[in-house]
Enzyme design. Sequence first.
Site, PDB file in Angstrom:
ATOM      1  N   ASN A 191      -3.110   4.234  -3.449  1.00 14.30           N
ATOM      2  CA  ASN A 191      -4.217   4.739  -2.648  1.00 14.30           C
ATOM      3  C   ASN A 191      -4.460   6.225  -2.842  1.00 14.30           C
ATOM      4  O   ASN A 191      -5.346   6.780  -2.203  1.00 14.30           O
ATOM      5  CB  ASN A 191      -3.953   4.461  -1.160  1.00 14.30           C
ATOM      6  CG  ASN A 191      -5.157   3.869  -0.462  1.00 14.30           C
ATOM      7  OD1 ASN A 191      -6.042   3.316  -1.107  1.00 14.30           O
ATOM      8  ND2 ASN A 191      -5.213   3.991   0.838  1.00 14.30           N
ATOM      9  N   LEU A 201       0.850  -1.191   0.000  1.00 11.90           N
ATOM     10  CA  LEU A 201       0.000   0.000   0.000  1.00 11.90           C
ATOM     11  C   LEU A 201       0.883   1.237   0.000  1.00 11.90           C
ATOM     12  O   LEU A 201       1.867   1.311   0.752  1.00 11.90           O
ATOM     13  CB  LEU A 201      -0.912  -0.004   1.221  1.00 11.90           C
ATOM     14  CG  LEU A 201      -1.992   1.069   1.275  1.00 11.90           C
ATOM     15  CD1 LEU A 201      -3.093   0.762   0.281  1.00 11.90           C
ATOM     16  CD2 LEU A 201      -2.584   1.156   2.684  1.00 11.90           C
ATOM     17  N   ASP A 239      -5.078  -2.740  10.627  1.00 13.22           N
ATOM     18  CA  ASP A 239      -4.282  -3.884  11.075  1.00 13.22           C
ATOM     19  C   ASP A 239      -4.878  -4.511  12.331  1.00 13.22           C
ATOM     20  O   ASP A 239      -4.870  -5.735  12.494  1.00 13.22           O
ATOM     21  CB  ASP A 239      -2.835  -3.456  11.312  1.00 13.22           C
ATOM     22  CG  ASP A 239      -2.746  -2.153  12.091  1.00 13.22           C
ATOM     23  OD1 ASP A 239      -3.807  -1.610  12.496  1.00 13.22           O
ATOM     24  OD2 ASP A 239      -1.628  -1.659  12.297  1.00 13.22           O
TER      25      ASP A 239
END
Length: 916
Positions: free
Chosen positions: A694, A665, A830
């Site tokens: 992103n 990412l 996460d």
Amino acid sequence: MQRNGGGVGVGGQPWMFRRVRLTWLSFMLFFILVFFPLIAHYYLTTIDEAGDRDKHIFGPRPGGELCEAKHVQDLCRIRESVSEELLQLEAKRQELNGEIARLNLRIEACKRSIDSAKQDLLQLKNVISQTEHSYKELMAQNQPKLSLPVRLLPDKEDPGLPPPKSPRSCRLRSCFDYARCPLTSGFPVYVYDTDSYPWGSYIDPLVKQAFVASVKSNIYVTNNPNIACLYLVLVGELQESPSFPLPSPSELEKQLKTLPYWRSDGHNHVLVQLSRKSMTQNFLYNVSTGRAAVAQSTFLEQQYREGFDLVVSPLVHALSEPNFLEVPPQVPVKRKYLFTFQGERVESLRSSLQEAPPQSFEEEMEGDPPADYDDRIIGTLKAVQDSHLDQVLVEFTCKNPRPSLPTEWALCGEREDRLEVLKASTFALVIAAGDGQLVASAGFGMRLFEALEVGAIPVVLGDHSRLPYHQFIRWSEAAILVPKPRVTELHFLLRSLSDNDMLAMRRQGRFLWETYFSTSENVLNTILASIRTSIQVPAAPIKEEPVHEIPHKAGKLAGTDANLADNGDLDLGPVETEPPYASPRFLRNFTYTAADTYRSWNRAPGPFHLFPHTPLDPVLPSEAKFLGSGTGFRPIGGGTGGSGKEFQAALGGNVPREQFTVVMLTYEREEVLMNSLERLNGLPYLNKVVVVWNSPKPPSDDLLWPDIGLPIVVVRTEKNSLNNRFLPWDAVETEAILSIDDDAHLRHDEIMFGFRVWREARDRIVGFPGRYHAWDVNHQSWLYNSNYSCELSMVLTGAAFFHKYYAYLYSYVMPQAIRDMVDEYINCEDIAMNFLVSHITRKPPIKVTSRWTFRCPGCPQALSHDDSHFHERHKCINFFVKVYGYMPLLYTQFRVDSVLFKTRLPHDKTKCFKFI
């Protein structure tokens, strides 16, 4: 005249004299120049030969006697040095000429060996080609190629199957047309428009609206009735009004036969009646439904056809979604009351009915008087309450009883009041109707639904009752089923259960409620899944996230850092340098339907969890798809690879050619990203790199991406969301995913070792940065802690391996409220993944110790450097606990390191490591 003549004679003498003198001078000069040097040379050499032989005046002298002068000595030294260099150069020249000759001989020998190797290679290729051809011939002889069969649909006006002996004896084998539902059909379902049949106007508007909304979002629904496997008809719940009386059974039977695809007997039709009230008329009683199955909440024993009809749960939340924040937590296990029951027994209606042959549902129920067990139940429960051994709440009279069917226990008061009592109850009694003929009722299902909703463990008194979807759900794992004659032993039974058993049953009940009963969409999905599982048709494949790739230019070949490529002895087997092997399709997918159906409806890979059991089919990386069950999904294609101990019998180490995919990412840090990609060059077992871009701003046009010898897929996202990290991208063709931040620094040997550990624990998160949660006594809340500790409960996905299976669960099955909070805070994704995996497996993650700097030194600051970062993570943990109903994270002190003695550890951290 005389003067002139005398002058000539006189003058002639001097002229001759001068001439003679010039001739003599010339001769003397010649003699001096020619003969004198010769004579001198001869004389000098004669002197050297006649004198002392050790003393030479003009000849070469070994002692350098002639070089006594300083400048002459310098010149001599120069001459001697040049002479030595010339001699050395000559020797070196001769040596190089010899080396060149030897190399020429070796070149000739190498050329001959290359030609021989080429011949051998060509022969080997021919042998391999012949072997492959022979293998294909053997496979063709011993195993026919499988392909999708041609679907042969029956004629639209087909006469139907041979009629059963009686409508009550209908079973799938005798009343269902399997020809319309081949294994590869995809289970198409045609749903009749509720406004197209006469009784559609009587259906409850909320039920109708919820049903239509659920149909629109269902993946099995088709608009083509000619290819349909199943035909769905909504018949209720009906609302009766004085001006529009409900049709009689005979009228309803005639109306059913007028349905366009009824085909004389209604085979492959399902009549669905969804109850929203505790008392629902058995609208289909005494109606001949032919070969059509019935799915409803209320059944008489004479009406219910075991294995053909379905007992469904009531539709409590018609249009509204359940609020997870209002659901009480699953801990503490023991609540205020040991058990509770509120209800009032509905007396028999025999006295109010005329003596006549059974005509209605109520009259049929009056055939046998209720057993006297209800009186014994009342006496026993009151005795337990009066003993004060445990705090219980039993009430057998209601101020405001809800309408209910005869011989069953009516609900008391409003739903909100009942839920408040159940929230304080460890167990909730659900007493079956006194009449044994009533095997299922809406009121009974309502009590069961409310108990599961708030975490009260149901205690079902009455073994004659049929619980919803009892053919597929193992209710003994979520409820206590007790025959009525054992009511006197009920108190002892409930007291004997341990806290662990009660918590396990509560979690399983929460799973069943949320997966199968909580919403109208779940109810419809469960009905269809029940029928699809019964006829052994695999589920439709779950969707993968399509990749919208951003074009990019590759630059120069990235170099390989010797330190990064030092893998030591961490090789896992042959590195796959070619695309994965083609996988034979249709060899494993259909055996799952027959072999694992029962277990899949009730179990997850771990003991109990919130989501449906979705094991992975053992497929090769190129064909890895998502399998589901119950209301889940599964693929149509698949292969024969290996996928791990928790998802099948074989360990991951038995797949020597397995690879992994890096998902990285990034957000507007091009230089950092390029450096991270270059570090992946030469990494073994890497299939490809998926860069999740992103940022709404595309990459720079002049940006040159490194050429690492493997595909780099740059994915364009719809919005800036950290949830994009866990989308199941269709570009990911491996089961193993290495999720990594663009600023993470990991050596190749560390990545390889992490991959090795993950292959032996494929159901867990295996990564490098560890964190843990802690309980704040002062504020009575959970905290997120990133300090170094011997214990950990989370492994951050900034550098971690996990199975692609969890990407499907995170994106499509995990409650949407969690993903919404991740988007709101731009944080905690996460933590959400760690909650999910620990909740499913009931196992902690595995930390692999990294030996070097994890974060990129000098990189631009990330989101984690913000002061509010940790405050938001505290809030996330507490919110996730509310959604799950308990804290799923588990502590562990276990860490894995390949060579601990090479790890640079502070002296106060060595005690944190344990060995097995």
